[in-house]
Design a protein around this motif. Structure first.
Motif, mmCIF file in Angstrom:
data_model
loop_
_atom_site.group_PDB
_atom_site.id
_atom_site.type_symbol
_atom_site.label_atom_id
_atom_site.label_comp_id
_atom_site.label_asym_id
_atom_site.label_seq_id
_atom_site.Cartn_x
_atom_site.Cartn_y
_atom_site.Cartn_z
ATOM 1 N N GLY A 295 61.860 29.493 -87.355
ATOM 2 C CA GLY A 295 60.830 30.173 -86.591
ATOM 3 C C GLY A 295 61.155 31.607 -86.244
ATOM 4 N N GLY A 296 62.375 32.010 -86.503
ATOM 5 C CA GLY A 296 62.813 33.360 -86.177
ATOM 6 C C GLY A 296 62.437 34.381 -87.236
ATOM 7 N N SER A 297 62.906 35.605 -87.009
ATOM 8 C CA SER A 297 62.567 36.724 -87.887
ATOM 9 C C SER A 297 63.816 37.507 -88.275
ATOM 10 C CB SER A 297 61.595 37.679 -87.187
ATOM 11 O OG SER A 297 60.391 37.028 -86.848
ATOM 12 N N LEU A 298 63.748 38.102 -89.445
ATOM 13 C CA LEU A 298 64.772 39.026 -89.922
ATOM 14 C C LEU A 298 64.095 40.094 -90.752
ATOM 15 C CD1 LEU A 298 67.788 36.920 -91.299
ATOM 16 C CD2 LEU A 298 67.825 38.460 -89.337
ATOM 17 N N THR A 299 64.708 41.269 -90.777
ATOM 18 C CA THR A 299 64.247 42.313 -91.686
ATOM 19 C C THR A 299 65.407 42.740 -92.575
ATOM 20 O OG1 THR A 299 62.527 43.151 -90.207
ATOM 21 C CG2 THR A 299 63.351 44.651 -91.892
ATOM 22 N N LEU A 300 65.211 42.623 -93.863
ATOM 23 C CA LEU A 300 66.188 43.092 -94.835
ATOM 24 C C LEU A 300 65.852 44.519 -95.254
ATOM 25 C CD1 LEU A 300 66.449 39.967 -97.170
ATOM 26 C CD2 LEU A 300 67.648 40.431 -95.028
ATOM 27 N N SER A 301 66.900 45.292 -95.519
ATOM 28 C CA SER A 301 66.724 46.656 -96.004
ATOM 29 C C SER A 301 67.491 46.829 -97.311
ATOM 30 C CB SER A 301 67.259 47.663 -94.986
ATOM 31 O OG SER A 301 66.599 47.547 -93.751
ATOM 32 N N CYS A 302 66.989 47.692 -98.153
ATOM 33 C CA CYS A 302 67.654 48.007 -99.414
ATOM 34 C C CYS A 302 67.514 49.507 -99.641
ATOM 35 C CB CYS A 302 67.032 47.229 -100.554
ATOM 36 S SG CYS A 302 67.606 47.712 -102.196
ATOM 37 N N VAL A 303 68.665 50.180 -99.688
ATOM 38 C CA VAL A 303 68.670 51.623 -99.872
ATOM 39 C C VAL A 303 69.109 51.953 -101.296
ATOM 40 C CG1 VAL A 303 69.610 53.809 -99.067
ATOM 41 C CG2 VAL A 303 69.223 51.947 -97.451
ATOM 42 N N PHE B 99 56.078 36.759 -95.020
ATOM 43 C CA PHE B 99 56.930 37.889 -95.397
ATOM 44 C C PHE B 99 56.060 39.099 -95.733
ATOM 45 C CE2 PHE B 99 60.817 35.394 -97.234
ATOM 46 C CZ PHE B 99 60.876 34.639 -96.074
ATOM 47 N N THR B 100 56.596 40.279 -95.458
ATOM 48 C CA THR B 100 55.929 41.526 -95.805
ATOM 49 C C THR B 100 56.929 42.475 -96.437
ATOM 50 O OG1 THR B 100 54.381 41.286 -93.948
ATOM 51 C CG2 THR B 100 54.561 43.460 -94.965
ATOM 52 N N ILE B 101 56.587 42.994 -97.602
ATOM 53 C CA ILE B 101 57.418 44.004 -98.252
ATOM 54 C C ILE B 101 56.806 45.375 -97.986
ATOM 55 C CG2 ILE B 101 56.206 43.790 -100.482
ATOM 56 C CD1 ILE B 101 58.941 44.285 -101.837
ATOM 57 N N LEU C 85 62.123 44.049 -96.390
ATOM 58 C CA LEU C 85 61.478 42.745 -96.436
ATOM 59 C C LEU C 85 61.475 42.199 -95.011
ATOM 60 C CD1 LEU C 85 60.183 40.616 -98.303
ATOM 61 C CD2 LEU C 85 62.413 39.464 -98.339
ATOM 62 N N HIS C 86 60.298 42.180 -94.417
ATOM 63 C CA HIS C 86 60.136 41.662 -93.070
ATOM 64 C C HIS C 86 59.813 40.177 -93.191
ATOM 65 C CE1 HIS C 86 59.804 45.893 -91.796
ATOM 66 N NE2 HIS C 86 58.974 46.035 -92.818
ATOM 67 N N MET C 87 60.666 39.355 -92.601
ATOM 68 C CA MET C 87 60.533 37.907 -92.740
ATOM 69 C C MET C 87 60.273 37.292 -91.378
ATOM 70 S SD MET C 87 63.614 37.172 -95.460
ATOM 71 C CE MET C 87 64.891 37.614 -94.303
ATOM 72 N N ASN C 88 59.149 36.619 -91.247
ATOM 73 C CA ASN C 88 58.760 35.949 -90.003
ATOM 74 C C ASN C 88 58.621 34.450 -90.240
ATOM 75 O OD1 ASN C 88 58.482 38.434 -88.523
ATOM 76 N ND2 ASN C 88 56.498 38.743 -89.504
ATOM 77 N N SER C 89 58.590 33.709 -89.164
ATOM 78 C CA SER C 89 58.408 32.247 -89.224
ATOM 79 C C SER C 89 59.341 31.622 -90.257
ATOM 80 C CB SER C 89 56.951 31.912 -89.559
ATOM 81 O OG SER C 89 56.073 32.477 -88.610
ATOM 82 N N LYS D 229 61.979 29.475 -92.295
ATOM 83 C CA LYS D 229 62.184 28.037 -92.451
ATOM 84 C C LYS D 229 63.556 27.784 -93.079
ATOM 85 C CE LYS D 229 57.256 27.523 -93.587
ATOM 86 N NZ LYS D 229 56.294 27.028 -94.604
ATOM 87 N N PRO D 230 64.112 26.608 -92.882
ATOM 88 C CA PRO D 230 65.409 26.316 -93.521
ATOM 89 C C PRO D 230 65.372 26.520 -95.037
ATOM 90 C CG PRO D 230 64.934 24.686 -91.840
ATOM 91 C CD PRO D 230 63.706 25.543 -91.955
ATOM 92 N N GLU D 231 64.242 26.261 -95.655
ATOM 93 C CA GLU D 231 64.154 26.439 -97.112
ATOM 94 C C GLU D 231 64.145 27.902 -97.551
ATOM 95 O OE1 GLU D 231 62.167 24.563 -95.155
ATOM 96 O OE2 GLU D 231 60.066 24.611 -95.868
ATOM 97 N N ASP D 232 64.092 28.825 -96.598
ATOM 98 C CA ASP D 232 64.231 30.245 -96.920
ATOM 99 C C ASP D 232 65.704 30.650 -97.057
ATOM 100 O OD1 ASP D 232 61.537 30.856 -94.658
ATOM 101 O OD2 ASP D 232 61.428 30.857 -96.860
ATOM 102 N N THR D 233 66.600 29.743 -96.729
ATOM 103 C CA THR D 233 68.023 30.030 -96.848
ATOM 104 C C THR D 233 68.390 30.325 -98.297
ATOM 105 O OG1 THR D 233 68.598 28.668 -94.948
ATOM 106 C CG2 THR D 233 70.346 29.062 -96.574
ATOM 107 N N ALA D 234 69.009 31.480 -98.528
ATOM 108 C CA ALA D 234 69.350 31.921 -99.877
ATOM 109 C C ALA D 234 70.093 33.241 -99.795
ATOM 110 C CB ALA D 234 68.088 32.108 -100.725
#
Length: 117
Positions: free
Chosen positions: A15-23, A67-69, A80-84, A86-91
């Motif tokens: 249920g949490g959120s993370l934002t990934l960045s790539c430079v 998710f929003t790119i 990559l903004h990742m919301n909500s 789930k365990p299956e998003d683990t990777a």
């Protein structure tokens, strides 16, 4: 040669959120098509989200609506903004750049995302 450096991965509760960045290190970033892929052990790398040079976006069905790119050409960065989550998003999440001239494909080193309580 383009180097891609990802950051922002980590451990997050369902249920949490993370934002990934790539430079991207160099080049005409605004002309690149950028993608995020993910991979779990024993499975093929899968496309998660893509954004074209003119900011058209595309998402895997599994992440649509969550998710929003996005990209900031002034900072040579794709997000990559990742919301909500789930365990299956683990990777391990990988950034990919497709460069049109000359035609080339580049990968980052990957960043681990773990969704667990």
């Amino acid at each position: 040669q383009v180097q891609l450096v990802e950051s922002g991965g980590g451990l997050v509760q369902p249920g949490g959120s993370l934002t990934l960045s790539c430079v991207a290190s160099s080049g005409a970033f605004s002309t690149y098509a950028m993608r995020w892929y993910r991979q779990v052990p024993g499975k093929q790398r899968e496309l998660v989200a893509a954004i074209t040079a003119v900011s058209n976006t595309n998402y895997a069905d599994a992440v649509k609506g969550r998710f929003t790119i996005s990209r900031d050409n002034a900072k040579n960065t794709v997000y990559l903004h990742m919301n909500s989550l789930k365990p299956e998003d683990t990777a391990v999440y990988y950034c990919n750049a497709w460069v049109p001239n000359p035609k080339s494909n580049y990968w980052g080193q990957g960043t681990q995302v773990t969704v667990s309580s």
